[in-house]
Motif scaffolding. Structure first.
Motif, PDB file in Angstrom:
ATOM      1  N   GLY A 818       0.797  -1.059   0.123  1.00  0.00           N
ATOM      2  CA  GLY A 818      -0.063  -0.253  -0.107  1.00  0.00           C
ATOM      3  C   GLY A 818       0.831   1.277  -0.064  1.00  0.00           C
ATOM      4  O   GLY A 818       1.510   1.616   1.053  1.00  0.00           O
ATOM      5  N   SER A 819       0.868   1.993  -1.064  1.00  0.00           N
ATOM      6  CA  SER A 819       1.629   3.387  -1.266  1.00  0.00           C
ATOM      7  C   SER A 819       0.694   4.199  -2.136  1.00  0.00           C
ATOM      8  O   SER A 819      -0.550   3.962  -2.832  1.00  0.00           O
ATOM      9  CB  SER A 819       2.911   2.849  -2.086  1.00  0.00           C
ATOM     10  N   VAL A 820       1.349   5.474  -2.244  1.00  0.00           N
ATOM     11  CA  VAL A 820       0.708   6.363  -3.152  1.00  0.00           C
ATOM     12  C   VAL A 820       1.686   6.629  -4.258  1.00  0.00           C
ATOM     13  O   VAL A 820       2.916   6.937  -4.298  1.00  0.00           O
ATOM     14  CB  VAL A 820       0.596   7.756  -2.214  1.00  0.00           C
ATOM     15  N   LEU A 821       0.894   6.339  -5.524  1.00  0.00           N
ATOM     16  CA  LEU A 821       1.744   6.520  -6.831  1.00  0.00           C
ATOM     17  C   LEU A 821       0.782   7.687  -7.499  1.00  0.00           C
ATOM     18  O   LEU A 821      -0.176   7.922  -7.204  1.00  0.00           O
ATOM     19  CB  LEU A 821       1.628   5.061  -7.400  1.00  0.00           C
ATOM     20  N   ARG A 822       1.610   8.308  -8.610  1.00  0.00           N
ATOM     21  CA  ARG A 822       1.128   9.144  -9.419  1.00  0.00           C
ATOM     22  C   ARG A 822       0.715   8.574 -10.859  1.00  0.00           C
ATOM     23  O   ARG A 822       1.524   7.827 -11.473  1.00  0.00           O
ATOM     24  CB  ARG A 822       1.807  10.443  -9.584  1.00  0.00           C
ATOM     25  N   VAL A 823      -0.224   8.919 -11.403  1.00  0.00           N
ATOM     26  CA  VAL A 823      -0.759   8.506 -12.540  1.00  0.00           C
ATOM     27  C   VAL A 823      -1.311   9.705 -13.535  1.00  0.00           C
ATOM     28  O   VAL A 823      -1.577  10.769 -12.936  1.00  0.00           O
ATOM     29  CB  VAL A 823      -2.022   7.630 -12.455  1.00  0.00           C
ATOM     30  N   ASN A 824      -1.198   9.352 -14.860  1.00  0.00           N
ATOM     31  CA  ASN A 824      -1.812  10.367 -15.896  1.00  0.00           C
ATOM     32  C   ASN A 824      -3.313   9.950 -16.017  1.00  0.00           C
ATOM     33  O   ASN A 824      -3.594   8.870 -16.212  1.00  0.00           O
ATOM     34  CB  ASN A 824      -1.020  10.421 -17.190  1.00  0.00           C
ATOM     35  N   LEU A 825      -4.145  11.034 -16.412  1.00  0.00           N
ATOM     36  CA  LEU A 825      -5.243  10.919 -16.717  1.00  0.00           C
ATOM     37  C   LEU A 825      -5.876  11.496 -18.070  1.00  0.00           C
ATOM     38  O   LEU A 825      -5.194  12.556 -18.334  1.00  0.00           O
ATOM     39  CB  LEU A 825      -6.267  11.537 -15.425  1.00  0.00           C
ATOM     40  N   PRO A 863      -8.030   3.642 -22.611  1.00  0.00           N
ATOM     41  CA  PRO A 863      -7.376   3.976 -21.290  1.00  0.00           C
ATOM     42  C   PRO A 863      -7.835   5.081 -20.605  1.00  0.00           C
ATOM     43  O   PRO A 863      -8.109   6.153 -21.309  1.00  0.00           O
ATOM     44  CB  PRO A 863      -6.026   4.010 -21.820  1.00  0.00           C
ATOM     45  N   LEU A 864      -7.946   5.095 -19.472  1.00  0.00           N
ATOM     46  CA  LEU A 864      -8.315   6.411 -18.501  1.00  0.00           C
ATOM     47  C   LEU A 864      -7.296   6.984 -17.910  1.00  0.00           C
ATOM     48  O   LEU A 864      -7.246   8.147 -17.528  1.00  0.00           O
ATOM     49  CB  LEU A 864      -9.590   5.958 -17.792  1.00  0.00           C
ATOM     50  N   ALA A 865      -6.496   6.061 -17.264  1.00  0.00           N
ATOM     51  CA  ALA A 865      -5.193   6.329 -16.497  1.00  0.00           C
ATOM     52  C   ALA A 865      -4.093   5.349 -16.839  1.00  0.00           C
ATOM     53  O   ALA A 865      -4.236   4.217 -16.945  1.00  0.00           O
ATOM     54  CB  ALA A 865      -5.648   6.377 -14.976  1.00  0.00           C
ATOM     55  N   TRP A 866      -3.046   5.991 -16.841  1.00  0.00           N
ATOM     56  CA  TRP A 866      -1.743   5.435 -17.120  1.00  0.00           C
ATOM     57  C   TRP A 866      -0.457   5.925 -16.376  1.00  0.00           C
ATOM     58  O   TRP A 866      -0.412   6.875 -15.614  1.00  0.00           O
ATOM     59  CB  TRP A 866      -1.487   4.898 -18.294  1.00  0.00           C
ATOM     60  N   PHE A 867       0.446   5.093 -16.257  1.00  0.00           N
ATOM     61  CA  PHE A 867       1.941   5.527 -15.832  1.00  0.00           C
ATOM     62  C   PHE A 867       2.797   5.917 -16.900  1.00  0.00           C
ATOM     63  O   PHE A 867       3.134   5.124 -17.717  1.00  0.00           O
ATOM     64  CB  PHE A 867       2.515   4.308 -15.091  1.00  0.00           C
ATOM     65  N   ASP A 868       3.193   7.270 -16.996  1.00  0.00           N
ATOM     66  CA  ASP A 868       3.990   7.769 -17.987  1.00  0.00           C
ATOM     67  C   ASP A 868       5.295   7.919 -17.675  1.00  0.00           C
ATOM     68  O   ASP A 868       6.372   8.340 -18.166  1.00  0.00           O
ATOM     69  CB  ASP A 868       3.448   9.087 -18.566  1.00  0.00           C
ATOM     70  N   GLN A 885       6.109   1.491 -15.846  1.00  0.00           N
ATOM     71  CA  GLN A 885       6.186   2.626 -17.207  1.00  0.00           C
ATOM     72  C   GLN A 885       5.275   2.012 -18.278  1.00  0.00           C
ATOM     73  O   GLN A 885       5.312   1.048 -18.654  1.00  0.00           O
ATOM     74  CB  GLN A 885       7.596   2.576 -17.620  1.00  0.00           C
ATOM     75  N   ASP A 886       4.409   2.843 -18.796  1.00  0.00           N
ATOM     76  CA  ASP A 886       3.235   2.870 -19.802  1.00  0.00           C
ATOM     77  C   ASP A 886       2.275   1.644 -19.511  1.00  0.00           C
ATOM     78  O   ASP A 886       1.458   1.459 -20.442  1.00  0.00           O
ATOM     79  CB  ASP A 886       4.258   2.374 -21.118  1.00  0.00           C
ATOM     80  N   GLY A 887       2.298   1.191 -18.138  1.00  0.00           N
ATOM     81  CA  GLY A 887       1.250   0.279 -18.026  1.00  0.00           C
ATOM     82  C   GLY A 887      -0.032   1.254 -17.697  1.00  0.00           C
ATOM     83  O   GLY A 887      -0.038   2.169 -17.140  1.00  0.00           O
ATOM     84  N   VAL A 888      -1.318   0.461 -17.912  1.00  0.00           N
ATOM     85  CA  VAL A 888      -2.573   1.233 -17.916  1.00  0.00           C
ATOM     86  C   VAL A 888      -3.140   0.696 -16.346  1.00  0.00           C
ATOM     87  O   VAL A 888      -3.135  -0.333 -16.198  1.00  0.00           O
ATOM     88  CB  VAL A 888      -3.574   0.745 -19.004  1.00  0.00           C
ATOM     89  N   ALA A 889      -3.401   1.946 -15.798  1.00  0.00           N
ATOM     90  CA  ALA A 889      -4.123   1.629 -14.380  1.00  0.00           C
ATOM     91  C   ALA A 889      -5.446   1.628 -14.316  1.00  0.00           C
ATOM     92  O   ALA A 889      -6.035   0.983 -13.626  1.00  0.00           O
ATOM     93  CB  ALA A 889      -3.521   2.829 -13.416  1.00  0.00           C
TER      94      ALA A 889
END
Length: 943
Positions: A818-825, A863-868, A885-889
């Motif tokens: 459990g951690s806090v990550l940042r995604v692109n939307l 895709p709605l959110a992903w890791f850039d 990297q580049d995975g879809v959240a």
């Protein structure tokens, strides 16, 4: 003579009355059994009555009602001390507050107050109601303290003020009634309680103590952090590790780096007193340190949140229950060592033994406090003073990333001098004289101005969702943080801020908690051995609340001041909302504000029309996509006047109708999955639905399997652990907390709740529901539904073995608890309306997807959110995060005329992640097109 007789009679009556008043009813006299008798449990109704009897009969007790529970019961705290001390409780509370807050005191004044004061000790029980030792040891401890007259008890009463608090009244009633329903004692069992023992959240009631959503946690927090601020708090739990009787302090590493070292060593001292007491009474089986999984890293638990307030927070986890059990044979536990100096041998174990151990542990803590009361009081002052000093000057906190930076600076220095080493002794950590790294590498990092801890934080009043920011501020206030409010416009470091902004300075006693809520946690890379598997954190590794709530704030590295008013401790805040402009045509509500959804739901419930603006208004979205438009009417104005005031939202009145496409909003028939025994993630969403006024119905697997879902519902929400994996068995509520219930042993009223979502029966019904226009929202592991439906998505976190088989990445390569990550939307999509292009998400070993480009091009998956980035970690621990990297959240996929939404991260996690609530809320309305006059052109239930 008549006067003398009257006087004699009066004296005798007073004596008899006093003697009667001091006749303390024993638990057996009240409950009909001795606390600890096998197969016997007390209900809360009986316990409440006993508390009142004790308080009426004893001059050592004051009964305090600290508030109502979620189910409306009274939650009680019994204050126990000597009669003389009870007459001066206000003074002892004042001393405790002054010393804990450490404001405007000299060391000499603090010593004087510590000498005058009494140790304040908190002991609770029953937080997790199925852990029945906790509640019952509380009952027995109260009786012992008010009835015993031995020197130790009298010394404790003279030097301590004891706060004995019932942590979960609702749960005790539910669990005891379930256990005692069987007439035959030997048939009684605590297994398979049909519903969560605290409304909505069950076991997660011990994960709510920095957010404070639940009434019970609010009641407790006020006493702990605002009113009494005890020097010691003791939180009873169970069960201990197999082969032991209990686990207790001190705890395993890592501890949180924001702690004052005196808090850590204070736990050591109390732990020594506790284990010594048991050993002296020939009570074996206490394990500590690496003997258990319990650490002090996590904030948010009843015990752990106190650590961030300079309190010596104690936890024990003990074996036992009303049904006798056995201590199993675990050979490795039988050799004495530093973890377990006095092992227990395998044996049958009875409830009374656990009660006796617990009372002994309580007395160990209380006796230590009595003997060291002045030192405890002074030490909490000293810790608070240390925090004030750290927050009022340049201060650099050590953490793993800083140590790594020092190592990196040395490694990359081409002119570095290699210190002498001794290879034979290096393996033992021996550094010869003249060895070690030159201090300049320390100075490079630990004196770098940009790496200083902040002197404070500013929360601007002009941020997009200020009402949610105020909820964050109130969470700080409820936990005793000193907050200030700007009475006028001001500037700091060249930036202007409006009046009404909140300021939280770091020069305060509870600085560890303050830092923990604003700053990222830096969990160490913790492995069983070099190159081996990771050591799982006891709970979350990262949880920075300001990130999870998407609060906009500025870190200020230098001292600052302004027109700031200190708010009284514990005084909650209410944001001020307004309606501005001329409402000739209607009103605009921002989609960026979570509270706008409450206002919209209230409007819809009253029959008022509401629309959304799919394209916003103006260039660069001067009004964001997804904003709400409400046509003008008397009813709309009345409701919005109230919403603006009560919810703190700003409403813009428009003189003319928006010149853009409008989509009419209609409420959906919402179903929320749950299961027999209760799902905590589902319970949190149920609580959220109530807070945000979304009407919904709880459904169970049998409801799904019954079919005809489209006739009943428009949207179904599945939380994590609802949908099993393809071809495998997922963990569920029963695998986590006990065996699956049997129909024949389950009362008829609960049988409709039984069963599981299955690939054979449930998935076909869900597929039909989707194909005929329904919407399904899946969160966490329930995104497995995408694989059941055969959608063109794959697990992104796999590798190919040498034999050509694809398998999940092993923990040695990739591990994110459990951690806090940042995604692109993609914030232009309906699903993400009101959100920024980047957001923080709570990620707990969450699924991540890989989508083929042609599937995106054909519109099969969006895709709605992903890791850039290969470094999305914001707070916590992310080993091997480059694999993201580049995975879809998150994605949305059409299925027939319906839509499946898959959100890998925990977007509603414990009702703390306010920043991602809209990812659920946006899917709970149906929208259709409308022309400029507001007449429906196309009605639809899709998005």
């Amino acid at each position: 003579m008549r006067y003398f007789s009257s006087l004699l009679f009066g004296t005798l009556l007073l004596s008899l009355t006093s003697a009667w008043a001091q006749t303390i009813p024993s638990p057996k006299e009240h409950f009909g059994f001795t606390i600890g008798d096998d197969y016997q449990l007390a209900t809360y109704t009986q316990t409440e009555a006993y508390f009142k009897k004790i308080a009426a009969a004893s001059d050592r007790v004051k009964l305090v009602d600290i508030g109502l529970t979620e189910e409306g019961r009274h939650q009680y705290m019994l204050i126990v001390s000597s009669p003389a001390n009870l007459k001066k409780l206000d003074r002892y509370k004042e001393i405790s507050q002054k010393l804990a807050r450490a404001e405007n005191l000299t060391d000499e004044q603090a010593h004087a107050l510590a000498d005058e004061g009494k140790a304040i000790v908190w002991i609770d029980g029953g937080l997790h109601a199925t852990e029945t030792v906790g509640t019952h040891q509380l009952i027995e401890t109260i009786y012992q303290l008010v009835s015993r007259k031995d020197p130790e008890t009298l010394r404790i009463l003279d030097q301590d003020v004891i706060l004995l608090t019932h942590a979960n009244p609702d749960g005790q009633e539910i669990v005891t009634n379930w256990y005692m329903r069987e007439a035959t004692p030997e048939k009684r069992s605590l297994d398979n309680v049909p519903r969560l023992y605290q409304k909505y959240v069950g076991h997660d009631n011990n994960r709510d103590f920095f957010m404070l959503n639940m009434k019970e946690t609010q009641n407790i927090a006020r006493q702990l952090f605002v009113e009494w601020i005890p020097q010691i708090m003791y939180n009873h739990h169970q069960s201990g590790p197999a082969g032991s009787v209990l686990a207790g302090p001190p705890y395993r590493d890592p501890f949180n780096y924001v702690f004052d070292p005196m808090m850590v060593t204070g736990i050591d001292a109390l732990g020594a007193a506790m284990i010594n007491r048991l050993n002296s009474e020939n009570k074996p089986g206490f394990t500590r340190l690496g003997g258990s999984v319990f650490s002090t890293w996590y904030n948010g638990g009843l015990r752990t949140t106190t650590h961030f307030h300079n309190m010596i927070g104690l936890l024990t986890e003990i074996i036992g229950g009303p049904t006798p059990e056995s201590i199993p044979l675990v050979p490795k536990r039988l050799i004495p060592n530093g973890n377990t100096p006095f092992p227990v041998t395998p044996q049958k174990w009875h409830f009374k033994q656990s009660i006796d151990y617990s009372v002994s542990l309580n007395y160990a803590v209380l006796d230590y406090a009595a003997r060291q009361h002045d030192q405890l009081l002074y030490n909490i002052y000293r810790m608070g003073k240390n925090s004030i000093e750290r927050g009022s000057k340049d201060y650099w906190a050590l953490s793993p990333k800083r140590i790594d930076a020092i190592d990196e600076a040395y490694k990359n220095d081409p002119k570095k001098v290699v210190p002498p080493t001794n290879a034979a002794l290096a393996q033992y950590g021996f550094i010869p004289k003249g060895g070690g790294m030159p201090i300049k590498y320390y100075d490079t990092i630990m004196k770098a101005p940009v790496l200083r801890d902040p002197r404070g934080f500013i929360i601007p009043a002009n941020q997009p969702d200020f009402a949610t920011a105020v909820k964050f501020v109130n969470a700080l206030i409820r936990t005793g943080i000193q907050v200030q409010k700007a009475t006028a416009n001001f500037s700091v470091a060249g930036k202007k801020y409006p009046a009404g902004s909140y300021v939280v300075k770091a020069d305060q006693a509870f600085r560890p908690h303050l830092i923990d809520m604003f700053e990222p946690q830096d969990h160490p890379n913790d492995f069983q051995y070099p190159g081996g598997p990771p050591v799982r954190p006891y709970d979350a590794a990262g949880w920075t609340l300001a990130y999870l709530m998407n609060v906009k704030f500025d870190r200020v590295l230098d001292g600052f001041d302004g027109p700031f008013q200190k708010l009284p401790y514990g005084e909650l805040q209410s944001p001020e909302g307004h309606i501005t402009g001329n409402a000739g045509a209607g009103y605009l509500l921002s989609a960026k504000s979570n509270n706008s959804f409450i206002a919209v739901n209230d409007l819809l419930a009253s029959g008022v029309e509401v629309y959304r603006l799919p394209n916003g208004i103006g260039e660069k979205s001067a009004v964001e996509a997804g904003a709400f438009f409400v046509p003008a009417s008397a009813k709309a104005k009345s409701l919005l006047d109230k919403s603006a005031k009560d919810l703190g939202i700003d409403v813009t009145a428009l003189s003319k109708r928006p010149g853009t496409t409008l989509s009419k909003v209609a409420p959906m028939r919402i179903a929320l999955w749950d299961t027999y025994g209760g799902s905590m993630p589902s319970g949190w969403i149920r609580w959220m639905m109530e807070q945000y006024h979304f009407p919904m119905k709880v459904v169970y697997p049998s409801d799904i399997d019954a079919g005809d879902l489209r006739k009943k519902f428009d949207v179904i929400v599945f939380v994590t652990r609802a949908i099993p994996p393809v071809g495998g068995k997922d963990e569920d509520i029963f695998s986590l907390f006990g065996s699956e219930p049997k129909v024949e042993n389950t009362p008829a009223e609960y049988r409709p709740w039984m069963g599981k979502i299955t690939a054979a029966k449930s998935v076909p019904q869900l597929k039909t529901f989707l194909e005929t226009g329904g919407t399904v929202v899946t969160i966490g592991s329930s995104t497995n539904l995408a694989y059941h439906l055969g959608l063109p998505v794959k697990n992104a976190l796999t590798e190919m073995t040498t034999s050509g088989v694809e398998k999940p990445l092993p923990g040695e390569k990739y591990y994110i608890p459990g951690s806090v990550l940042r995604v692109n939307l993609d914030s232009t999509q309906h699903a993400t309306w009101g959100m920024s292009n980047k957001t923080d998400v709570y990620f707990d070993a969450s699924p991540v997807f890989k989508i083929a480009p042609d599937a995106i091009a054909k519109g099969l998956v969006k895709p709605l959110a992903w890791f850039d980035s290969g470094k999305p970690l914001r707070s916590g621990w992310a080993w091997g995060q480059s694999y993201l990297q580049d995975g879809v959240a998150a994605f949305v996929a059409p299925v027939g005329t319906g839509k499946l939404y898959a959100f890998g991260p925990e977007i509603t996690f414990r009702a703390q992640s306010h920043g991602t609530f809209k990812l659920l809320f946006n899917q709970l309305y149906s929208t259709g097109s409308a022309n400029q006059s507001g007449v429906d052109a196309v009605a639809g239930s899709g998005q």
